[in-house]
Design a protein around this motif. Sequence first.
Motif, PDB file in Angstrom:
ATOM      1  N   ILE A  89       0.808  -1.211   0.000  1.00 54.14           N
ATOM      2  CA  ILE A  89       0.000   0.000   0.000  1.00 54.14           C
ATOM      3  C   ILE A  89       0.843   1.264   0.000  1.00 54.14           C
ATOM      4  O   ILE A  89       0.473   2.273  -0.628  1.00 54.14           O
ATOM      5  CB  ILE A  89      -0.991  -0.021   1.187  1.00 54.14           C
ATOM      6  N   GLU A  90       1.987   1.243   0.666  1.00 57.99           N
ATOM      7  CA  GLU A  90       2.832   2.438   0.689  1.00 57.99           C
ATOM      8  C   GLU A  90       3.354   2.778  -0.704  1.00 57.99           C
ATOM      9  O   GLU A  90       3.439   3.947  -1.088  1.00 57.99           O
ATOM     10  CB  GLU A  90       4.010   2.245   1.656  1.00 57.99           C
ATOM     11  N   PHE A  91       3.706   1.750  -1.453  1.00 54.74           N
ATOM     12  CA  PHE A  91       4.160   1.955  -2.834  1.00 54.74           C
ATOM     13  C   PHE A  91       3.041   2.553  -3.670  1.00 54.74           C
ATOM     14  O   PHE A  91       3.264   3.489  -4.455  1.00 54.74           O
ATOM     15  CB  PHE A  91       4.601   0.608  -3.426  1.00 54.74           C
ATOM     16  N   ALA A  92       1.825   2.047  -3.496  1.00 50.38           N
ATOM     17  CA  ALA A  92       0.679   2.563  -4.249  1.00 50.38           C
ATOM     18  C   ALA A  92       0.425   4.029  -3.921  1.00 50.38           C
ATOM     19  O   ALA A  92       0.155   4.844  -4.820  1.00 50.38           O
ATOM     20  CB  ALA A  92      -0.561   1.728  -3.954  1.00 50.38           C
ATOM     21  N   ILE A  93       0.508   4.389  -2.652  1.00 48.67           N
ATOM     22  CA  ILE A  93       0.297   5.788  -2.251  1.00 48.67           C
ATOM     23  C   ILE A  93       1.326   6.686  -2.923  1.00 48.67           C
ATOM     24  O   ILE A  93       0.978   7.741  -3.483  1.00 48.67           O
ATOM     25  CB  ILE A  93       0.376   5.933  -0.722  1.00 48.67           C
ATOM     26  N   GLU A  94       2.587   6.293  -2.859  1.00 49.33           N
ATOM     27  CA  GLU A  94       3.643   7.135  -3.428  1.00 49.33           C
ATOM     28  C   GLU A  94       3.483   7.287  -4.936  1.00 49.33           C
ATOM     29  O   GLU A  94       3.581   8.392  -5.481  1.00 49.33           O
ATOM     30  CB  GLU A  94       5.021   6.555  -3.101  1.00 49.33           C
ATOM     31  N   LEU A  95       3.210   6.188  -5.631  1.00 49.80           N
ATOM     32  CA  LEU A  95       3.068   6.252  -7.086  1.00 49.80           C
ATOM     33  C   LEU A  95       1.854   7.084  -7.488  1.00 49.80           C
ATOM     34  O   LEU A  95       1.945   7.970  -8.350  1.00 49.80           O
ATOM     35  CB  LEU A  95       2.955   4.849  -7.680  1.00 49.80           C
ATOM     36  N   PHE A  96       0.711   6.820  -6.874  1.00 44.34           N
ATOM     37  CA  PHE A  96      -0.515   7.527  -7.267  1.00 44.34           C
ATOM     38  C   PHE A  96      -0.447   9.009  -6.894  1.00 44.34           C
ATOM     39  O   PHE A  96      -1.038   9.850  -7.573  1.00 44.34           O
ATOM     40  CB  PHE A  96      -1.735   6.868  -6.639  1.00 44.34           C
ATOM     41  N   TRP A 118      -3.122   0.931   9.500  1.00 46.20           N
ATOM     42  CA  TRP A 118      -3.374   0.555   8.105  1.00 46.20           C
ATOM     43  C   TRP A 118      -4.509   1.357   7.500  1.00 46.20           C
ATOM     44  O   TRP A 118      -4.420   1.811   6.355  1.00 46.20           O
ATOM     45  CB  TRP A 118      -3.683  -0.945   8.001  1.00 46.20           C
ATOM     46  N   PHE A 119      -5.587   1.554   8.252  1.00 52.59           N
ATOM     47  CA  PHE A 119      -6.745   2.224   7.679  1.00 52.59           C
ATOM     48  C   PHE A 119      -6.422   3.660   7.273  1.00 52.59           C
ATOM     49  O   PHE A 119      -6.914   4.157   6.250  1.00 52.59           O
ATOM     50  CB  PHE A 119      -7.919   2.199   8.654  1.00 52.59           C
ATOM     51  N   SER A 120      -5.596   4.331   8.033  1.00 51.23           N
ATOM     52  CA  SER A 120      -5.197   5.694   7.653  1.00 51.23           C
ATOM     53  C   SER A 120      -4.436   5.696   6.332  1.00 51.23           C
ATOM     54  O   SER A 120      -4.586   6.624   5.521  1.00 51.23           O
ATOM     55  CB  SER A 120      -4.332   6.321   8.756  1.00 51.23           C
ATOM     56  N   LYS A 121      -3.658   4.659   6.118  1.00 46.40           N
ATOM     57  CA  LYS A 121      -2.954   4.547   4.836  1.00 46.40           C
ATOM     58  C   LYS A 121      -3.949   4.335   3.698  1.00 46.40           C
ATOM     59  O   LYS A 121      -3.807   4.912   2.611  1.00 46.40           O
ATOM     60  CB  LYS A 121      -1.944   3.395   4.882  1.00 46.40           C
ATOM     61  N   PHE A 122      -4.949   3.517   3.953  1.00 52.88           N
ATOM     62  CA  PHE A 122      -5.961   3.273   2.923  1.00 52.88           C
ATOM     63  C   PHE A 122      -6.717   4.560   2.606  1.00 52.88           C
ATOM     64  O   PHE A 122      -7.002   4.856   1.439  1.00 52.88           O
ATOM     65  CB  PHE A 122      -6.929   2.183   3.384  1.00 52.88           C
ATOM     66  N   GLU A 123      -7.056   5.334   3.633  1.00 53.41           N
ATOM     67  CA  GLU A 123      -7.726   6.616   3.398  1.00 53.41           C
ATOM     68  C   GLU A 123      -6.862   7.532   2.541  1.00 53.41           C
ATOM     69  O   GLU A 123      -7.367   8.207   1.629  1.00 53.41           O
ATOM     70  CB  GLU A 123      -8.027   7.295   4.732  1.00 53.41           C
ATOM     71  N   LYS A 124      -5.570   7.548   2.827  1.00 61.51           N
ATOM     72  CA  LYS A 124      -4.655   8.373   2.043  1.00 61.51           C
ATOM     73  C   LYS A 124      -4.585   7.890   0.602  1.00 61.51           C
ATOM     74  O   LYS A 124      -4.550   8.700  -0.341  1.00 61.51           O
ATOM     75  CB  LYS A 124      -3.265   8.347   2.687  1.00 61.51           C
ATOM     76  N   LEU A 125      -4.588   6.571   0.415  1.00 61.49           N
ATOM     77  CA  LEU A 125      -4.557   6.022  -0.933  1.00 61.49           C
ATOM     78  C   LEU A 125      -5.819   6.397  -1.700  1.00 61.49           C
ATOM     79  O   LEU A 125      -5.769   6.706  -2.895  1.00 61.49           O
ATOM     80  CB  LEU A 125      -4.396   4.500  -0.870  1.00 61.49           C
ATOM     81  N   MET A 126      -6.953   6.371  -1.028  1.00 63.09           N
ATOM     82  CA  MET A 126      -8.204   6.709  -1.707  1.00 63.09           C
ATOM     83  C   MET A 126      -8.224   8.164  -2.175  1.00 63.09           C
ATOM     84  O   MET A 126      -8.884   8.501  -3.160  1.00 63.09           O
ATOM     85  CB  MET A 126      -9.396   6.438  -0.794  1.00 63.09           C
ATOM     86  N   GLU A 127      -7.494   9.034  -1.501  1.00 67.44           N
ATOM     87  CA  GLU A 127      -7.427  10.441  -1.908  1.00 67.44           C
ATOM     88  C   GLU A 127      -6.770  10.611  -3.269  1.00 67.44           C
ATOM     89  O   GLU A 127      -7.030  11.604  -3.966  1.00 67.44           O
ATOM     90  CB  GLU A 127      -6.669  11.254  -0.853  1.00 67.44           C
ATOM     91  N   VAL A 128      -5.945   9.651  -3.664  1.00 71.34           N
ATOM     92  CA  VAL A 128      -5.225   9.768  -4.944  1.00 71.34           C
ATOM     93  C   VAL A 128      -5.613   8.647  -5.914  1.00 71.34           C
ATOM     94  O   VAL A 128      -4.933   8.416  -6.907  1.00 71.34           O
ATOM     95  CB  VAL A 128      -3.695   9.782  -4.728  1.00 71.34           C
ATOM     96  N   THR A 129      -6.710   7.956  -5.620  1.00 70.50           N
ATOM     97  CA  THR A 129      -7.212   6.887  -6.486  1.00 70.50           C
ATOM     98  C   THR A 129      -8.507   7.351  -7.137  1.00 70.50           C
ATOM     99  O   THR A 129      -9.438   7.775  -6.452  1.00 70.50           O
ATOM    100  CB  THR A 129      -7.467   5.597  -5.683  1.00 70.50           C
TER     101      THR A 129
END
Length: 272
Positions: A105-112, A137-148
């Motif tokens: 998930i961290e890689f996905a956040i950085e790339l997106f 983990w959930f905070s990371k998912f929330e961050k990922l959703m901001e850029v997905t």
Amino acid sequence: MGGRAMVYERRIHERKVPMRDGQILGYVHSTESFGAVDGPGIRFVAFMQGCNMRCQFCHNPDTWKKNVGSEMTTDEILEQALPYRQFWGEDGGITLSGGEILLQIEFAIELFTKCKKIGINTCLDTCGQPFTHRQPWFSKFEKLMEVTDILLVDIKHINSDEHRKLTGYRNENILEMCEYLSAINKPVWIRHVLIPQRTDFDNYLKQLGDYIKTLTNVQKVEVLPYHTMGVHKYHEMGIKYDLEGIEPPAPERVKNAEKLLHVEDYRGYLEV
């Protein structure tokens, strides 16, 4: 929560994120330059390595093992992808698939995050198995959703007991993810693999169709007929193939599944 699940929760929280030159490293199985079935438009697709589930119908068992594959930074992914940007049009972009991308998930956040800064559409292709509301983990998912921009979500089976038989894991947290995505109105395409003797039962298809109707963010529903194109990989890798002898579903069963899942009711993808 059972012991196995608690061990898994601890591991995903304590996992050390691999780095190189200040960038997060991803373990990549392969890439595809002109993906046409991995989200809206034409897309560059990175298939990430590693998956917890052991779906009986998986046609890429070579993606299961974690922490192996080609180590790539997010900049290296972009360097591969950007030469094809002219072919993406208004709808296309970059898709992260798997294996299971949420294990990285961290890689996905950085790339997106980098993608959004330069105006690239982002798509996440996931089965949702790592999803948890537990922190951090959930905070990371929330961050990922901001850029997905959009997600492709595979619902393997609507019945949790049957889901466990089919994949090795129950589905409660996966459905929780679907409901969270609905709550934040994140666009989703839902996919369901139709497998004779496993998922092709009218009662389960009706249950799944009714469940999808409770979600407010679904733009598309796809029935994917089971196929045997990956069977040779199991033989080559010395892995028992649990669906040996099961043939793809007949066309009329595919049409039946499409009817029970109300596929024609979901047309939002045509407006993307």
